[in-house]
Design an enzyme around this catalytic site. Structure first.
Site, PDB file in Angstrom:
ATOM      1  N   ALA A 183       5.165  -4.278  -4.690  1.00  0.00           N
ATOM      2  CA  ALA A 183       3.893  -5.002  -4.679  1.00  0.00           C
ATOM      3  C   ALA A 183       2.777  -4.133  -4.112  1.00  0.00           C
ATOM      4  CB  ALA A 183       4.036  -6.291  -3.876  1.00  0.00           C
ATOM      5  N   TYR A 184       3.085  -3.380  -3.074  1.00  0.00           N
ATOM      6  CA  TYR A 184       2.099  -2.468  -2.490  1.00  0.00           C
ATOM      7  C   TYR A 184       1.660  -1.423  -3.513  1.00  0.00           C
ATOM      8  CZ  TYR A 184       0.537   1.667   0.093  1.00  0.00           C
ATOM      9  OH  TYR A 184      -0.159   2.777   0.518  1.00  0.00           O
ATOM     10  N   ALA A 185       2.629  -0.808  -4.188  1.00  0.00           N
ATOM     11  CA  ALA A 185       2.304   0.214  -5.180  1.00  0.00           C
ATOM     12  C   ALA A 185       1.443  -0.374  -6.296  1.00  0.00           C
ATOM     13  CB  ALA A 185       3.585   0.819  -5.743  1.00  0.00           C
TER      14      ALA A 185
END
Length: 257
Positions: free
Chosen positions: A159-161
């Site tokens: 999700a961060y990426a």
């Protein structure tokens, strides 16, 4: 005189980790640095003090990012202490879920995704949009992305990426848009960096094996220090980088090779 003497910079998330290293580097190079923070006033003030102790100039700028009206609040705080801008570094970002933990893909909620995108993608968009009237011709915009947008992320960082992917698109598109004004726009993409954000798995007791394995991903055989990223941003902020724009610069120490 430093390479950035007479210039004014703003570094979002400039009080800690990579942001502090960037702020201090720009300050050493002669820029007057706005050190933005959302909640950690102590860290921001410590960074300002460090810059001043080294002979530079700096001031703090407080604004929460990822909420409605964030860009307007940030620039209002900036305008109260500076007249115009030469260097904008969009460094502030988060990699954790709403509860402050790293959760695997199957446990990420809609709220987590929306929070990550609000801080990591939407906020920089509007910070730049609102700031363009202040950014002088020949200025610099430097966005902090991640090496994970060009490699496969682990489950708890997918999700961060994803939330950093829009930064890469914003960078290349704005480079074309702002080129006629002599403004360069580039993205710096770190890998694992020894910061407070990564402290639990890089510095924690019993994590020597994880640190060794992380360092081994780079041909240079170590984990990055925040100054490794700060010095690269210093180059991109300087006139030496005048012919570099629209680029995604791998700052993983070769870990994506």
């Amino acid at each position: 005189m430093g390479a950035l003497s007479g210039k004014t910079a703003l570094v979002t998330g400039g009080g800690r980790g990579i942001g502090r290293a960037i702020s201090e580097r720009l300050g050493r190079d002669g820029a007057r640095v706005g050190v933005h923070y959302a909640s950690d006033e102590t860290a921001a003030k410590e960074t300002v003090t460090a810059i001043e102790a080294a002979g530079g100039e700096a001031f703090t700028v407080r604004a929460e990012l990822g909420v409605p009206g964030d860009a307007e609040a940030l620039w209002a705080a900036f305008d109260a202490q500076a007249d115009g801008l030469d260097i904008l570094v969009n460094n502030a970002g988060i990699n954790k879920a709403l509860d402050g933990t790293l959760r695997p893909f199957e446990a990420i909620t809609r709220g987590d995704i929306e929070h990550l995108f609000a801080v990591n993608a939407t906020a920089p968009f509007f910070v730049i949009q609102e700031g363009l009237s202040r950014l002088r011709d020949g200025g610099r915009i430097i966005n902090v992305s991640t090496g994970l947008t060009r490699s496969a992320a682990k489950s708890d960082l997918i999700a961060y990426a994803m939330s950093k992917g829009p930064i890469d698109i914003l960078t290349s598109s704005l480079a074309r848009e702002l080129g006629p004004r002599g403004i360069t726009v580039n993205a710096v993409a770190p890998g694992a960096v020894d910061t407070d954000m990564n402290a639990t798995w890089l510095r924690g007791e019993g994590n020597a094996e994880a640190r060794t394995a992380t360092g081994a991903r780079s041909p240079l055989g170590r984990v990055a220090d925040p100054t490794d990223i700060g010095d690269l941003v210093g180059f991109l902020a300087s006139n030496d980088s005048r012919w570099v724009t629209g680029q995604w610069i791998d700052a993983t120490g070769g870990a994506t090779l």
